[in-house]
Design an enzyme around this catalytic site. Structure first.
Site, PDB file in Angstrom:
ATOM      1  N   ARG A   1       0.854  -1.181   0.000  1.00 53.52           N
ATOM      2  CA  ARG A   1       0.000   0.000   0.000  1.00 53.52           C
ATOM      3  C   ARG A   1       0.893   1.234   0.000  1.00 53.52           C
ATOM      4  NH1 ARG A   1      -3.180  -3.163  -1.350  1.00 53.52           N
ATOM      5  NH2 ARG A   1      -5.245  -3.684  -0.504  1.00 53.52           N
TER       6      ARG A   1
ATOM      7  N   HIS B   1      -0.934  -0.036 -10.121  1.00 55.47           N
ATOM      8  CA  HIS B   1      -1.590  -1.046  -9.282  1.00 55.47           C
ATOM      9  C   HIS B   1      -2.201  -2.170 -10.124  1.00 55.47           C
ATOM     10  CE1 HIS B   1      -3.260  -1.614  -4.970  1.00 55.47           C
ATOM     11  NE2 HIS B   1      -2.914  -2.753  -5.534  1.00 55.47           N
TER      12      HIS B   1
ATOM     13  N   GLU C   1      -6.916   5.777  -3.191  1.00 56.65           N
ATOM     14  CA  GLU C   1      -5.639   5.645  -3.880  1.00 56.65           C
ATOM     15  C   GLU C   1      -5.703   6.446  -5.184  1.00 56.65           C
ATOM     16  OE1 GLU C   1      -4.747   1.710  -5.252  1.00 56.65           O
ATOM     17  OE2 GLU C   1      -2.588   2.017  -5.149  1.00 56.65           O
TER      18      GLU C   1
END
Lengths: 335, 335
Positions: A237, A289, A270
């Site tokens: 993360r 991602h 995000e």
């Protein structure tokens, strides 16, 4: 006794899995229900099977789910779940391990791209800013053999990452809560252990869950502990690393490299928007991602999550139960 | 008996190595000699220790070296050596193995960059042409676990590459002249063996020497044999792959990927200038032949070459003697 009621809030669960679950539960999919039907269903729901957190599950609707006992995540992490709004007896299960091998492979792709400066060299040749067979000072390209691989968080990804490291002839230093007893892996715990791993590693893979304890765990002091030409890889993360501290560190240490698939949060979500121009730095590699989605394509994440719900439905204790206290952060992050 | 005379034509050999060699030979460095002195020395030279082929060693000067018995290369390959101009009794030694682990690591960096599309994803985020957590069709990112790694040429690099592949849970198919007896490696020989390795592999590393036998060994027919979404990695010599055939194949098969550190020859020299716009293709990765220089920084290539010259000086048979017949090509290539 009537079957428990299970609500699936994503379309990534295949038909066959729904059939399997239907043997032990009455299965509903939020995509098939209109708002009125959904609201009517809330008080009778026992189990939620979620991927991203669905927008209709606002606090008001959660409070209607008086029977809710289990939330199973199909994402590996659970920091997208609104723990503060849940009753204390609700069990939340992560999907740790379901993406491990695929994400570990991806972590190694980032690590090697940084170690061998593949992105930088490719773009230099592309824009005709490179010459053939440059003599290298020994700093631009990192040799991994016999060097030390640090792994922060030794779950499925960390363990798979260490296994790959063995193929490269690297030794592994694992930082984790529990003692790791694995051949070729040295185990470290606590703040002092973390500092040792950071100080002695030539490359570090961050594979920690994002919790109140790990939020911004890599700040300026930790970065200063690391070798000046180390490689830091993040496939966990973005918020585990302090954004501004990292930017300053990369600028001041051109031999240090950061390669990430995960990004910082903007307004709880995000985002590819960063506070600093990371992409201007040759020692930064960033991808959008995709390590998780690449794992999703294997079918394993859905399979693992469904199997864990089946455990609960059969009266067994589900795996991967998380400690809500660690996720009770005031500024909740979407995923 | 006077000591043999050794001429070193490169500055990559360290002082200590020169001292070691001086115990058994009179050592000269071309950098310390003017043209007249060099020409005077030629008839008495027994051994040449070379890196790139020096420009002063034209045919005329080579013909003056009537005593020459050994040429030791510090580069791994010897296709830069003008075999046609050498007396038949001159032994030429490659430096095979000296760069193996470093080049194998580099091959894996290219392989993983292609498998996980790191360069492409990075540049897409950089130019704001990407979104977060794209759903992938399962084709963009290749999962390596349990897949097949093909290795063409099973010397030091090939063997080190297979070792790394084990860490990823891949099985290895080796194409080589001699039978490979290694756990987890299936061995293939001959034209039929090559076709089998190409057809069944998900990723292929080319680690062959460039000889008259291997020149353009990967042409359009071989490419057509490969899986449509396979990855081809070249860390050996550009000319092993047919340039135009590759370009057409990459254009026609967007899921096929080529990642290379080595380039085609223009007028006998490796060049970053290509006949086709490879860098316009998202399924092409190219770096400027840095895998060798990264190995040079370890000191091993000089050490290995010096040790081999020492074998000869001590009356032992040197290692890595190549067969000149395989290198007698009309269009000699510089390196």
């Amino acid at each position: 006794m009537p079957k428990p009621i299970l609500l699936i809030t994503t379309d990534v669960v295949d038909k066959r899995s729904v059939q399997t679950l239907s043997k032990y539960a009455r299965v509903f999919s939020s995509a098939d229900l209109d708002e009125a039907s959904l609201i009517q269903l809330f008080p009778s729901i026992d189990i939620l099977l979620v991927f991203f957190w669905p927008s209709f599950l606002i606090s008001e609707n959660l409070s209607r789910m008086s029977k809710l006992r289990v939330i199973q995540s199909i994402l590996a992490g659970v920091n997208h779940i609104p723990f503060a709004q849940l009753n204390k007896n609700v069990i939340v299960c992560s999907n740790a391990g379901a993406y491990s091998n695929e994400v570990a492979e991806y972590a190694w792709a980032l690590l090697l791209s940084a170690a061998k400066r593949i992105v930088d060299f490719h773009n230099a040749v592309k824009t005709e800013q490179s010459t053939l067979r440059r003599t290298l000072g020994g700093k631009e390209v990192t040799i991994l053999e016999e060097r030390t691989l640090g792994i922060l968080g030794y779950g499925g990804i960390g363990s798979a990452g260490a296994q790959i490291g063995k193929g490269f002839g690297m030794k592994s230093y694992a930082f984790s809560r529990e003692l790791v007893r694995e051949k070729g892996v040295r185990s470290f715990q606590g703040d002092k252990g973390l500092l040792t791993v950071l100080a002695e590693s030539d490359a570090v893979i961050v594979a920690l869950p994002l919790t109140a304890l790990t939020n911004k765990i890599i700040g300026s002091e930790k970065l200063a502990t690391m070798k000046r030409d180390a490689i830091l890889v993040n496939i966990a993360r973005g918020e585990l690393v302090d954004e501004t501290a990292l930017y300053e560190h990369l600028k001041a240490n051109p031999d240090f490299r950061y390669a990430t698939d995960v990004w910082w949060y903007r307004e709880g979500k995000e985002s590819l928007k960063t506070a600093h121009p990371f992409f201007e730095l040759p020692n930064f590699i960033g991808t959008p991602h995709v390590s998780g989605p690449s794992g999703l394509a294997t079918g394993k994440p859905v399979k693992f999550a469904v199997e864990n719900v089946m455990r609960f439905l059969r009266g067994l204790k589900p795996k991967n139960i998380v400690n809500p206290a660690e996720y009770l952060v005031t500024d909740r992050q979407e995923y």
